[in-house]
Structures are given as structure tokens and as C-alpha cells.
Motif scaffolding. Structure first.
Motif, mmCIF file in Angstrom:
data_model
loop_
_atom_site.group_PDB
_atom_site.id
_atom_site.type_symbol
_atom_site.label_atom_id
_atom_site.label_comp_id
_atom_site.label_asym_id
_atom_site.label_seq_id
_atom_site.Cartn_x
_atom_site.Cartn_y
_atom_site.Cartn_z
ATOM 1 N N SER A 178 -85.552 83.714 -81.097
ATOM 2 C CA SER A 178 -84.502 83.041 -81.861
ATOM 3 C C SER A 178 -83.586 84.068 -82.513
ATOM 4 O O SER A 178 -82.387 83.912 -82.543
ATOM 5 N N ALA A 198 -70.006 79.785 -75.224
ATOM 6 C CA ALA A 198 -69.603 78.448 -75.651
ATOM 7 C C ALA A 198 -68.423 77.946 -74.832
ATOM 8 O O ALA A 198 -68.407 76.804 -74.370
ATOM 9 N N SER A 230 -71.084 85.128 -77.703
ATOM 10 C CA SER A 230 -71.414 83.715 -77.889
ATOM 11 C C SER A 230 -70.167 82.851 -77.734
ATOM 12 O O SER A 230 -70.237 81.724 -77.256
ATOM 13 N N ALA A 258 -81.002 85.512 -80.313
ATOM 14 C CA ALA A 258 -79.881 84.618 -80.081
ATOM 15 C C ALA A 258 -78.984 84.567 -81.299
ATOM 16 O O ALA A 258 -77.764 84.532 -81.190
ATOM 17 N N VAL A 259 -79.607 84.581 -82.476
ATOM 18 C CA VAL A 259 -78.819 84.500 -83.700
ATOM 19 C C VAL A 259 -77.954 85.738 -83.856
ATOM 20 O O VAL A 259 -76.801 85.666 -84.250
ATOM 21 N N ALA A 260 -78.550 86.864 -83.497
ATOM 22 C CA ALA A 260 -77.851 88.107 -83.761
ATOM 23 C C ALA A 260 -76.845 88.470 -82.671
ATOM 24 O O ALA A 260 -76.294 89.543 -82.676
ATOM 25 N N ARG A 261 -76.647 87.539 -81.744
ATOM 26 C CA ARG A 261 -75.731 87.841 -80.646
ATOM 27 C C ARG A 261 -74.332 88.162 -81.179
ATOM 28 O O ARG A 261 -73.887 87.605 -82.161
ATOM 29 N N ARG A 304 -79.906 77.943 -83.480
ATOM 30 C CA ARG A 304 -79.251 78.809 -82.510
ATOM 31 C C ARG A 304 -78.823 77.981 -81.313
ATOM 32 O O ARG A 304 -79.360 76.918 -81.088
ATOM 33 N N PRO A 305 -77.886 78.384 -80.525
ATOM 34 C CA PRO A 305 -77.186 79.656 -80.671
ATOM 35 C C PRO A 305 -75.907 79.530 -81.472
ATOM 36 O O PRO A 305 -75.079 80.417 -81.438
ATOM 37 N N PHE A 306 -75.767 78.419 -82.223
ATOM 38 C CA PHE A 306 -74.473 78.136 -82.853
ATOM 39 C C PHE A 306 -74.232 78.940 -84.129
ATOM 40 O O PHE A 306 -73.117 79.269 -84.455
ATOM 41 N N ALA A 307 -75.313 79.204 -84.870
ATOM 42 C CA ALA A 307 -75.108 79.795 -86.182
ATOM 43 C C ALA A 307 -75.607 81.225 -86.206
ATOM 44 O O ALA A 307 -76.559 81.575 -85.515
ATOM 45 N N ARG A 308 -74.956 82.043 -87.004
ATOM 46 C CA ARG A 308 -75.433 83.414 -87.140
ATOM 47 C C ARG A 308 -75.026 83.974 -88.486
ATOM 48 O O ARG A 308 -74.046 83.533 -89.092
ATOM 49 N N LEU A 359 -70.524 78.834 -84.580
ATOM 50 C CA LEU A 359 -69.646 79.008 -83.430
ATOM 51 C C LEU A 359 -69.830 77.808 -82.532
ATOM 52 O O LEU A 359 -70.859 77.674 -81.875
ATOM 53 N N ARG A 370 -69.512 77.060 -71.403
ATOM 54 C CA ARG A 370 -70.260 75.814 -71.352
ATOM 55 C C ARG A 370 -69.310 74.611 -71.391
ATOM 56 O O ARG A 370 -69.448 73.668 -70.639
ATOM 57 N N LEU A 425 -81.734 79.851 -88.627
ATOM 58 C CA LEU A 425 -80.504 79.110 -88.359
ATOM 59 C C LEU A 425 -80.572 78.470 -86.985
ATOM 60 O O LEU A 425 -81.200 79.005 -86.081
#
Lengths: 320, 310, 297
Positions: free
Chosen positions: C2, C17, C13, C5-8, A58-62, A13, C20, A56
Motif C-alpha cells: 500500500s 488515472a 499516478s 502505491a501511496v508514495a507513487r 490508494r491509489p488516489f490519495a498520497r 488524485l 484508466r 490512505l
């Protein structure tokens, strides 16, 4: 199966746009086996590896779906603390660039010992002994003395061995090697691969070997998965893949890596165009735009996985 | 390593020498000290006698040598205003300033480090935005204004803390917050961006692969590397701190070095001014050497190299 | 951490983004507005102030701002101990503060920029000498030396300008040198050298235009800092001599009546802060838009 990855999906993202970097990837690997994952840079190989370890960026990938079953446990469902027990302990990873993979302000002894202490409660002296043993296992000369050295005091090849020692310090069952030899020169690369093979044999270690170098694949891997634009387009035992690749992308990849006529006038084959951006919407086969055998159907509908027996499968309409 | 420190020390000596020339030149350029020392109705003869006793009738080069040898043996002249050795005055005030600087740095570090870590770890969240605004605001508020507002509100309106002087621990609160506040902004900004860079590095990834908890990854693996870039600028920060201290000490009537410098310059007490500037310079040089040591201690690449590139 | 944040969830997100990106690129309208106002005040002070900034009305001493009891709209921000209108003094003080800041920036920028250019291009011992000088300048409390200079030579517009320029040139030299060092290794500079271009021509035609963006961004980013240095000097009594109103000296004068009339020093302080804040915000924005690589500092 030790590790079974099913329909793994990873998304990025960035700036409000969603891109799929890993798009329904499945593969498996068992004790003592080596699985190669091959593809161009940007094909999603490294992201696949990081998805397995849940590291991954973060916070870009999930993670956006699928299962990563390690001895039957879905790693994607674990909480942070549970996941951490798997990292280094059961599954470990070797990174590509040995020059940046070690912390410059800590001694290599600190860094190897830390890996051991993370998962095993042992007396200091014992931890130290194990660290020396690891360095010896990876054939780092004068191991006991080198524990107090800092990364910058090692050569590139030696650093990669230290990285290997860290990765193997807790005797993991599965090692993911992400282009571990790309940054090394040919002779050092050769020594390193030999070493890895030997350790694998001694410990019946499972390895996922990520590379773009088909020569390394031929040497190291039992089976290969070819990735393109976040998908596995062909899976096969190594010999079968080299003997008769079925997917046009694999064929092109083989042609570009191994010119059939070693004639100095022969132009090196290269695949026209570039892989699609992960942010492009997906219709049909991702390779259609660059494929020599493209058919109208390829642009409409994604091809299914077609099994051809003996663990050989490819996803292409030509085979349907 | 040793070479590095030696060459730095040598450079510092050269810098000090240059500075002593500047200070000497400035003090001579600003008027005849004799005129400030004698009564207005003194005879020409009396002036000449004084000039001779002070050595002011000799050539500038000779005077400079006298000044320098005096300075090296700890004699920086006598304060015109207080009729006491200038250096004594400076040393009396030095510890007051040092204590203030120390508490201010403590305030600054205890705020800047956690805030920078939080901003970097939770990049792009509200905490990060908050840190960003603190940084911009900190760089936009002149120290003396922060100090005055604190005095107006905390001492004046709420009557909580003393507005000036140095009587009890309470007197430390407002000046150290004012002085520290200024440092927080710049330091946090720098630390945040270098932390972000480090957190993105391969060795942090390797630490995570080992199964190191995120807490340890940040405070052990990342912070130490990120601090290197902050320590590199330690000398610059210290200089800024000293500059700012002059203002803070003036605002809060703090009996420190800055206040002494301010008074000395205003009353044209040149021996004291010289003493303050030279002592400050020695201090700056020493601190910079300490910073070099610290830098080398944090970064083994420098500690272990024999030639010690800069 | 982490994993959280990943699981957001995606919607959140995506929001973060987008938010930002918005923050990074949206022009700081409020800051631009303030700067326009400040520039107008500096250009035409008489137009905006109702009083002579130095006119003393002893009957109207220490009048508070209009929103407080006893305050009147005749003196919107109140009066000081001599019965002078604070708003008019702030408006007139803008010109002095801004003039000094810009002149100092110009001198410091030109000197520092040129030294940086020379240092980066010539390299060798010239580079070493200039950079050592810059480093010692950065590591010395220059405000002390500037203060000394302003007082010994005598306070005037130019001493303050020179004093402030002394403080800031080193920053310019450092940054520009870094830029030039990398530029001189670029192919178009190498080609120009091979083609036989003279040093001056290379600097003028090939290097200067390429560091221009950096200079513009740096100038804006430093403007706020320079205004602070200038006001600090005038706060310490080493600025433009009275009765010319300057923000720093107005704040210093207000200290005497701190408890009795807080507005005397607070009003110019707020003006100062708003101006510096606005320049800093615009500088940050310009840097993000024009020259993102400067962001590391």
C-alpha cells in the motif's frame, strides 16, 4: 509531546485532477490528553487520521508534505515494515461504523487475538487470556464465552466495544477515535464514552477524538482543533473555545449546534452554502464564500495563524 | 442451517422430478422406440409383442411411473446401440469426466485466484489491464476453437502432446487447459470485483490498523470474504463446466460422459441419453448442495442462523 | 504494497488515472468496425463473396490462404476438402449465425425480461416459482438439454433458436428482476400506485422505460455468448443442417483435415472469435457508459 503533526498535507488524485484534502494541518497531543478534531463531513478530519497511520485509500490519495512526529520519529519517513510496528502497537484507531468494522467470517476471538499476536510473541493460552481481559475491560458480558462468537451475533453497541477491544489490545499509547459513537443510540453512546474516559485515565492514553458532535467534544476533550476545508481554522482549550470562539466558522458551528434561546419558534441556525470542493484552486481564506464578515482581503490572501495566548489560535483576518 | 440444507434438498428433489418428466416426455416425443429396435421387415404382430413387453401399450402416466420406479432402483433401460445397461455405460465414463473436470478446475483456480488478486491489489496498473484482456478474450473464444487451435499448434506443429484419447498424464494437459481456460475468465472477473469491494471495506481497514501485514490482509481477511460471492455462483459454474465438457470431450475424443451424451444423441440411443441427462442432473443437484454447505462454512452469518434465509 | 502505491510520484499516478479514464470511456473503434463489417456481410453476402458458397471445385481442393505457397487470390482464405471457397462460406455463414443469435436473443430476452418484470413486481409465490425455475436453469447444463431438443425434434432454424433461448432466458430474468425490485420501491412508482395507476400501466409507463437501458446493455453483452452457444450447437451437429454454411459446422467439418489443412477450421474460428470479441468489447463499453451499476457482474 507524544504526537506532533506539522504542516501535514494530503492530496487526492482522481481522474487526473489533484485535490488537497488536508492542507497544512498542525496539532499535537500528549499523554493522558484528549484532542478533539471537529468539522463538517468532508473537512478532512478522517483523512488527517488516516494520514497519521498512513492508511490512505490508494491509489488516489498520497501524502504531499509535512511531518508526523511520534515521540520524535517522523512516521512519514518509515518504510512499510517499520510503520506496521507502530500500527496497533503504539497508535491505534477506532472506526465509525461498528456494523462493518469487523470481519464477518472470523470470530471476534480470532480478531482480537490477531491484534495481540501481531506485536507480541506469546503462548496461545496467554494470548487468549489477554483477549478475554480486553473484552472484560470493555465490559463485554460473559467475555470468555463470547470469544467464539461471530460479529453478527452482537448488537451494535457491543460490536463497537469489540472494535475498542481490538484497538486497545496491544496497549497503544495513542488512540484515534473516528466518530466512534455516531452510529450508536444515545444511551449506548453515553456508556461507551464513560468507558473510554475510564480507560484513558487508567492507562494515561492519549486520544484524538474526531467528531462533528460538539456535545461530545465538550464532554471528552481537553483541547479542540476546528477543521474547515482541510485546514485547522481554530485551536483552543475546550473551555475557551466554547466561551469565546474567535473564528467566524467556529462561531457559526457553535450557533448551529447550541441554539441560545430554546424557543420552539427559533429557527435552527445553519451555515449557508457548502464547503469548497477539494479540487478548486485555492485563493485566500477557504471560508470566505460563506463568511458573514467577509472582507475583500479574505478573497485575496490566506489568513495567518494568529496566537491569542493560552494555546488559543485562529486563522482569520478579523483578528489581525 | 439444518433447515436451509433440508429446504434446499427438498427443492432439489422437486427439480429432479420435473426434469424426469421432461426427459421422459422428450424421449417419447421423439418417435416410437419400437421402430428403432425391430428389423424393418418385422410383422405387425412382432411389433405389438415387443410393444407389450416394453410396456409401451399402456397409458403415458403408467409408463412414467414404471420409468420412475425403474430409475429409482437404478434401472434406466438398455442401450440400443451397445445392448448393455445404460447406467453401466454412464458410470464407466463418469470417472473419466470427473478427473478431467477436476484437473480443469485446478488449472482454472490456480490461474484465476492469483490473477484476480493481482488485478485487484494493483488496480489500474498494467497487470489489471492484462487481467481484463484475458477475461474479455476468455469470454470471446469458443471452447471448441481453443481446443482445435491447441491441437493444431501443440500437437500438430510442435508434435508435443497427444491430440486426443486418454492414455497418459500428457493426454490431460490440452483438454484441461481448454476446459479450464473458459472458467478462468468469468471467475477472475467476478473475484476481482468482489475483492475490490472487500478491500475497500472497514474491516480491512481495521485489520491494517492492527498492523496486519498486507499479505495477510489480502489472503486471510479479504480473499475469504470475496470467495463467498464466487462460491454462490459455484453451481452455475459447474453447470457451465459440464456443458463445456461435452464440447471439450468431443474435440479431444475423451471417453467421458459428454462424449457419451454426444454419441447417444447422434445415434438416437434414448436409454443412454436419458441415463446421461438424469445422472448429470443428480450430479448437478449434489454439487449444488455441496456448494450450499461450502457457502455456509465460509459465511458464519448463514451457518449460525436458525431459519436460514436464502 | 500500500505504501508503495501511496508514495507513487504524482506524474505517474496522474498518467495511470488518465489512462484508466481513457480505457473506460473510449469507444472501441476496432470492435465497431468489425461489427459493421459483420453486419454488412450478413446483409449482403453476395456482394462480398466471389464464389457460390456451395460450389465445389474438385481441382481446387485444400488450397491454402493466399499468403502461403500454392495460395491464390482467387480463394483468399483457401478452400476446404470439397474445393469450396472458405471466404465465401464465412461471409454466407455470418447471416445464419447472426440471424439465429439475434432471434434467440430476442426470444430469450423477451421471455426472460417479461418473467423478470413479473417476478420482481408481483413478488410472493410467483416470484419464488419463477426465480427457482431460473436458478435451476442456470444450474443445469442447458447446452445438453438444448442439444437434446435440437436432435430429438429435428434440426431447423427454429429449434436452434428455441434451444438457445432456453439457455439464456434465465440470465435476463435474474437481472431484470433485481432492477424491478429496487424500482418498485422508488417514490415515483409508489406515487403512481397511490394515484391509482393499474399494474399494467405502472409496468409499461414507469418501470419498463427504466429497465430499458439495462436490457440494451444486457442484450449486447449476451450477444457474444449467444453466438458461442449457437456455434457450439452447430459444431456438435445440432445446428442448422448442411449444406447451409454456419461457422460452427464449418469448424466441425474442418476437424477432419486438421493436420492437413489447418485453415479450413481456423478461418471460420477466427471470424467467430473476432465477432464475439467485438460484441463483448462493445457491450463492456456500453455498460460503462450507460449503466455502470451493472459492472459488478
Amino acid at each position: 509531546m507524544m504526537l506532533e503533526v506539522r504542516d501535514l498535507k494530503t492530496q487526492f488524485l482522481i481522474g487526473g485532477r489533484t485535490g488537497t484534502a488536508v492542507d497544512g494541518v498542525s496539532f499535537s497531543v500528549d499523554e493522558g490528553q484528549t484532542l478533539g478534531i471537529v468539522g463538517e463531513s468532508g473537512s478532512g478530519k478522517s483523512i488527517t487520521a488516516l494520514s497519521i497511520l498512513r492508511l490512505l485509500p490508494r491509489p488516489f490519495a498520497r501524502n504531499a508534505g509535512g511531518e508526523v512526529l511520534f515521540r520524535g520519529v517522523d512516521l512519514l519517513k518509515l518504510n512499510d515494515k517499520q510503520m506496521r510496528r507502530y500500527r496497533g502497537h503504539h497508535i491505534s484507531m477506532v472506526l465509525q461504523d461498528p456494523m462493518t468494522a469487523l470481519n464477518p467470517v472470523l470470530t471476534i476471538g480470532d480478531q482480537i487475538e490477531e491484534a495481540i499476536r501481531m506485536h507480541r510473541k506469546l503462548p496461545r493460552a496467554e494470548v487468549r487470556r489477554l483477549a478475554i481481559e480486553m473484552l472484560e475491560l470493555l465490559r463485554v458480558p460473559a467475555a470468555a464465552r463470547r470469544l467464539a462468537s461471530y460479529p453478527h451475533e452482537f448488537s451494535g453497541g457491543m460490536r463497537q466495544r469489540v472494535v475498542g477491544a481490538i484497538a486497545l489490545a496491544c496497549q497503544p499509547e495513542l488512540l484515534i477515535a473516528d466518530e466512534p459513537t455516531t452510529a450508536l443510540d444515545a444511551t449506548v453512546q453515553d456508556q461507551y464514552l464513560r468507558l473510554l474516559k475510564r480507560i484513558q485515565r487508567d492507562r494515561s492514553l492519549a486520544i484524538i477524538f474526531i467528531t462533528h458532535d460538539l456535545a461530545v467534544v465538550a464532554r471528552m476533550c481537553d483541547r479542540v482543533a476546528v477543521m474547515y476545508a482541510g485546514r485547522v481554522v481554530e485551536r483552543a482549550p475546550t473551555a475557551a473555545l466554547f466561551a469565546q470562539a474567535r473564528h467566524p466558522y467556529t462561531q457559526a458551528l457553535l450557533r448551529s449546534a447550541l441554539p441560545e434561546i430554546p424557543d420552539r419558534n427559533a429557527r435552527l441556525y445553519s451555515i449557508e452554502g457548502a464547503p469548497p470542493s477539494i479540487f478548486q484552486p485555492r485563493h485566500g481564506c477557504p471560508f470566505a464564500a460563506r463568511c458573514e464578515h467577509v472582507m475583500p482581503r479574505c478573497r485575496e490572501e490566506a489568513p495567518p495563524d494568529i496566537e491569542m495566548g493560552q494555546g488559543h489560535a485562529a486563522s482569520c483576518w478579523l483578528l489581525a | 442451517m439444518l433447515m436451509l440444507i433440508l429446504s434446499r434438498a427438498l427443492q432439489s428433489c422437486v427439480a429432479l422430478l420435473v426434469l424426469s418428466v421432461v426427459v421422459f416426455g422428450l424421449s417419447r416425443a421423439s418417435g416410437d422406440p419400437v421402430e428403432l429396435m425391430v428389423p424393418v421387415d418385422a410383422t405387425q404382430e412382432a411389433r405389438d409383442v415387443l410393444r407389450h413387453t416394453l410396456g409401451l401399450d399402456r397409458s403415458l402416466a403408467e409408463q412414467y411411473v414404471t420409468f420412475l420406479t425403474g430409475a429409482l432402483s437404478g434401472d434406466l433401460g438398455v442401450s440400443i446401440r451397445e445392448r448393455r445397461p445404460a447406467l453401466d455405460l454412464v458410470f464407466e465414463r463418469l470417472s473419466n469426466s470427473a478427473w478431467l473436470a477436476l484437473t480443469a478446475m485446478t488449472v482454472a483456480l490456480t490461474l484465476a485466484i492469483p490473477l484476480a488478486v493481482a488485478a485487484a491489489v494493483w488496480k489500474g496498473t498494467l497487470i489489471d489491464a492484462f487481467a481484463r484482456y484475458i477475461a474479455v478474450l476468455g469470454q470471446s473464444m469458443p471452447t471448441f476453437f481453443v481446443g482445435l487451435v491447441l491441437i493444431i499448434v501443440v500437437s500438430g506443429r510442435w508434435g508435443l502432446l497427444p491430440a486426443g484419447g486418454m492414455e497418459s498424464w500428457q493426454s490431460y494437459v490440452l483438454p484441461s487447459i481448454t476446459l479450464g481456460w473458459f472458467v478462468v475468465a468469468g471467475m477472475m472477473r467476478l473475484l476481482r470485483s468482489s475483492l475490490l469491494e472487500v478491500l475497500d471495506s472497514e474491516f480491512v481497514k481495521l485489520a491494517r490498523i492492527k498492523g496486519v501485514p498486507e499479505r495477510v490482509v489480502i489472503w486471510k481477511h479479504a480473499l475469504r470474504n470475496a470467495l463467498i460471492s464466487v462460491v454462490t455462483l459455484g453451481g452455475v459454474y459447474f453447470a457451465l463446466l459440464l456443458s463445456t465438457a461435452v464440447i471439450v470431450e468431443t474435440v479431444f475424443a475423451w471417453p467421458g460422459l459428454g462424449r457419451l451424451a454426444y454419441d447417444a444423441v447422434r445415434f438416437r440411443d434414448f436409454p443412454v441419453t436419458q441415463a446421461v441427462v438424469l445422472v448429470t442432473a443428480v450430479l448437478v443437484v449434489t454439487i449444488n448442495l455441496v456448494v450450499d454447505f461450502l457457502y455456509a462454512w465460509l459465511d458464519p452469518r448463514i451457518r449460525r442462523s436458525q431459519s436460514g434465509g436464502s | 504494497m500500500s505504501e508503495a502505491a501511496v508514495a507513487r510520484t504524482p506524474s505517474r499516478s496522474a498518467l495511470v488515472a488518465r489512462w484508466r479514464g481513457f480505457v473506460a470511456r473510449r469507444p472501441p473503434w476496432f470492435a465497431l468496425l468489425v461489427v459493421v463489417a459483420v453486419l454488412t456481410m450478413a446483409a449482403m453476402p453476395d456482394l462480398l463473396s466471389g464464389h457460390d458458397p456451395n460450389a465445389q471445385t474438385l481441382r481446387a481442393r485444400f488450397l491454402p490462404p493466399f499468403w502461403l505457397e500454392r495460395g491464390t487470390l482467387v480463394y483468399p482464405l483457401g478452400t476446404d476438402g470439397l474445393g469450396r471457397d472458405i471466404l465465401s462460406r464465412i461471409v454466407h455463414g455470418t447471416r445464419v449465425s447472426l440471424l439465429v443469435a439475434m432471434l434467440a436473443l430476442l426470444v430469450g430476452g423477451v421471455v426472460g425480461g417479461s418473467l423478470g418484470l413479473i417476478s420482481g413486481y408481483a413478488r410472493g409465490w410467483i416470484d419464488i416459482v419463477i426465480m427457482r425455475l431460473a436458478d435451476s436453469m442456470l444450474a443445469f447444463p442447458m447446452i445438453l438439454l438444448a442439444f437434446l431438443l435440437a436432435v430429438t425434434v429435428g434440426a431447423s432454424l427454429w429449434t436452434v433458436v428455441i434451444a438457445v433461448a432456453l439457455v439464456i432466458w434465465a440470465r435476463f430474468a435474474r437481472v431484470i428482476r433485481g432492477e424491478v425490485l429496487s424500482l418498485r420501491e422508488r417514490n415515483f412508482v409508489k406515487l403512481a400506485r397511490i394515484a391509482g395507476c393499474g399494474t399494467l400501466r405502472i409496468l409499461w409507463v414507469h418501470i419498463l422505460p427504466n429497465v430499458f437501458n439495462t436490457i440494451v446493455v444486457l442484450l449486447t453483452l449476451q450477444l457474444g455468448w449467444v453466438i458461442i452457444v449457437e456455434s457450439s450447437l452447430s459444431f456438435l451437429g445440432a445446428g442448422i443442417p448442411p449444406p447451409t454454411p454456419a461457422w460452427g459446422s464449418m469448424i466441425a467439418e474442418g476437424r477432419a483435415s486438421l493436420t492437413r489443412a489447418w485453415w479450413v477450421c481456423t478461418m471460420p474460428g477466427v471470424a467467430l472469435m473476432l465477432t464475439v470479441l467485438s460484441f463483448n468489447l462493445i457491450g463492456d463499453w456500453l455498460r460503462d457508459v450507460i449503466d455502470p451499476k451493472l459492472r459488478q457482474d
